[in-house]
Design an enzyme around this catalytic site. Structure first.
Site, PDB file in Angstrom:
ATOM      1  N   CYS A  77      74.466  -7.868  43.907  1.00 29.26           N
ATOM      2  CA  CYS A  77      73.622  -6.903  44.610  1.00 29.26           C
ATOM      3  C   CYS A  77      74.192  -6.703  46.003  1.00 29.26           C
ATOM      4  O   CYS A  77      74.296  -7.660  46.776  1.00 29.26           O
ATOM      5  CB  CYS A  77      72.169  -7.386  44.680  1.00 29.26           C
ATOM      6  SG  CYS A  77      71.101  -6.311  45.670  1.00 29.26           S
ATOM      7  N   HIS A 167      76.643   0.943  36.128  1.00 27.52           N
ATOM      8  CA  HIS A 167      75.908   2.076  36.701  1.00 27.52           C
ATOM      9  C   HIS A 167      76.248   3.351  35.941  1.00 27.52           C
ATOM     10  O   HIS A 167      77.376   3.541  35.485  1.00 27.52           O
ATOM     11  CB  HIS A 167      76.268   2.261  38.172  1.00 27.52           C
ATOM     12  CG  HIS A 167      75.844   1.119  39.039  1.00 27.52           C
ATOM     13  ND1 HIS A 167      74.626   1.067  39.662  1.00 27.52           N
ATOM     14  CD2 HIS A 167      76.477  -0.027  39.368  1.00 27.52           C
ATOM     15  CE1 HIS A 167      74.522  -0.055  40.346  1.00 27.52           C
ATOM     16  NE2 HIS A 167      75.636  -0.741  40.176  1.00 27.52           N
ATOM     17  N   GLU A 216      66.618   0.837  38.840  1.00 25.22           N
ATOM     18  CA  GLU A 216      67.402  -0.396  38.716  1.00 25.22           C
ATOM     19  C   GLU A 216      67.085  -1.133  37.424  1.00 25.22           C
ATOM     20  O   GLU A 216      65.921  -1.277  37.045  1.00 25.22           O
ATOM     21  CB  GLU A 216      67.129  -1.328  39.909  1.00 25.22           C
ATOM     22  CG  GLU A 216      67.904  -0.937  41.159  1.00 25.22           C
ATOM     23  CD  GLU A 216      68.108  -2.105  42.094  1.00 25.22           C
ATOM     24  OE1 GLU A 216      68.727  -3.105  41.668  1.00 25.22           O
ATOM     25  OE2 GLU A 216      67.652  -2.020  43.244  1.00 25.22           O
ATOM     26  N   CYS A 225      69.791   0.662  46.428  1.00 24.88           N
ATOM     27  CA  CYS A 225      70.666  -0.179  45.613  1.00 24.88           C
ATOM     28  C   CYS A 225      72.070  -0.087  46.193  1.00 24.88           C
ATOM     29  O   CYS A 225      72.668   1.002  46.219  1.00 24.88           O
ATOM     30  CB  CYS A 225      70.654   0.286  44.157  1.00 24.88           C
ATOM     31  SG  CYS A 225      71.762  -0.650  43.081  1.00 24.88           S
ATOM     32  N   GLY A 228      74.683   0.542  43.595  1.00 27.41           N
ATOM     33  CA  GLY A 228      74.424   1.906  43.138  1.00 27.41           C
ATOM     34  C   GLY A 228      74.954   2.943  44.107  1.00 27.41           C
ATOM     35  O   GLY A 228      75.478   3.992  43.696  1.00 27.41           O
TER      36      GLY A 228
END
Length: 282
Positions: A77, A167, A216, A225, A228
């Site tokens: 993350c 993603h 998510e 994100c 992301g």
């Protein structure tokens, strides 16, 4: 028998997690803890749980494990990694301003911008984007090109990008919550994504920045994100919508993303904030 566990809640542009120093507290069932503590009505409230530890290999300084609000373990993350950099430095666990963080997606380097004793922002070397990971995306012919998925009898065009975690970036004018809540979970669980996927809905703004909202994997709609944002910037460049640098504006704030041509790495820059600390029995 329950134990008292100290925690710190932090957020990176609204993407909030519960952080625990695993060298002080041994959480035997982090999956269960993530579900219970992430509950915004009955728990602490968060997008998930992050465990910070000391690395046992010379190539890294610290480790992170991250669990989504549904208890599933994620690989990485970006927003959480920036928070970890601030946590480690401001709590005196390191004096380094360049920290090597071991994640399930490999070692990420955190470069801290410090004023006095305060970390103002963190630039994370997110590594190289991967465009053809068949373990995460079944269409091995896509390789960075837009591909089509049929959801609810509608053709959805998007680009697969792996930043360690998978993603699928969709450029669309419809960034409404209703649309994201309708298509997000269906896309997350589509058979094209063997490990499920994070779904980004993005729109190029008149000033060249990118407005992005995210569904998510394991958490639903979140404020931001980091991985992301990186994937969205890469997808925008691949589809010739932008160049190699982009400002990504999300519900919780902005990140600066650069896909460096020289080393093919993606660099993410943004802030991190403490929210509150406390103890919980588990």
């Amino acid at each position: 028998m329950t134990q008292e566990i100290g925690f710190t809640k932090m957020h990176g542009i609204g993407n909030d997690y519960i952080y625990v120093d695993s060298t002080l507290y041994n959480i035997k069932n982090p999956e269960k803890a993530a579900i219970a503590w992430s509950d915004r009505h009955k728990g602490i409230g968060s997008d998930g749980l992050v465990l910070i530890g000391k690395a046992d290999i010379p190539e890294a300084d610290f480790t992170m494990r991250i669990f989504n609000a549904d208890g599933s373990e994620a690989m990485m993350c970006g927003n959480a990694s920036r928070c970890i950099g601030k946590y480690l430095f401001e709590k005196g666990l390191t004096k380094k301003t360049s920290i090597r963080l071991l994640t399930a997606a490999g070692i990420k380097v955190l470069n801290l911008t410090v004023e006095g004793k305060v970390v103002k922002n963190v630039t994370v070397d997110m590594g190289e984007p991967v465009l053809d990971n068949e373990r995460q995306f079944a269409n091995t012919d896509a390789n960075g090109k837009e591909t089509t998925l049929k959801i609810s009898e509608k053709n959805i065009f998007g680009t697969f990008v792996s930043m360690g975690n998978p993603h699928f970036v969709i450029f669309t004018d419809d960034l409404t919550t209703d649309s994201i809540e309708h298509y997000g979970p269906q896309l997350e669980h589509d058979s094209m994504f063997p490990e499920r996927a994070n779904i980004e809905f993005a729109k190029i703004q008149e000033d060249g920045s990118i407005r992005m909202r995210v569904w998510e994997r394991g958490s639903g709609i979140t404020m931001a994100c980091g991985t992301g944002a990186c994937a969205t910037a890469v997808a925008a460049c691949l589809t010739k919508r932008t160049g190699r640098t982009a400002t990504i504006s999300m519900d919780g704030g902005e990140l600066q993303i650069c896909w460096n041509k020289e080393d093919n790495h993606v660099y993410m820059t943004g802030g991190a904030e403490f929210v509150f600390e406390g103890y919980i029995h588990f």
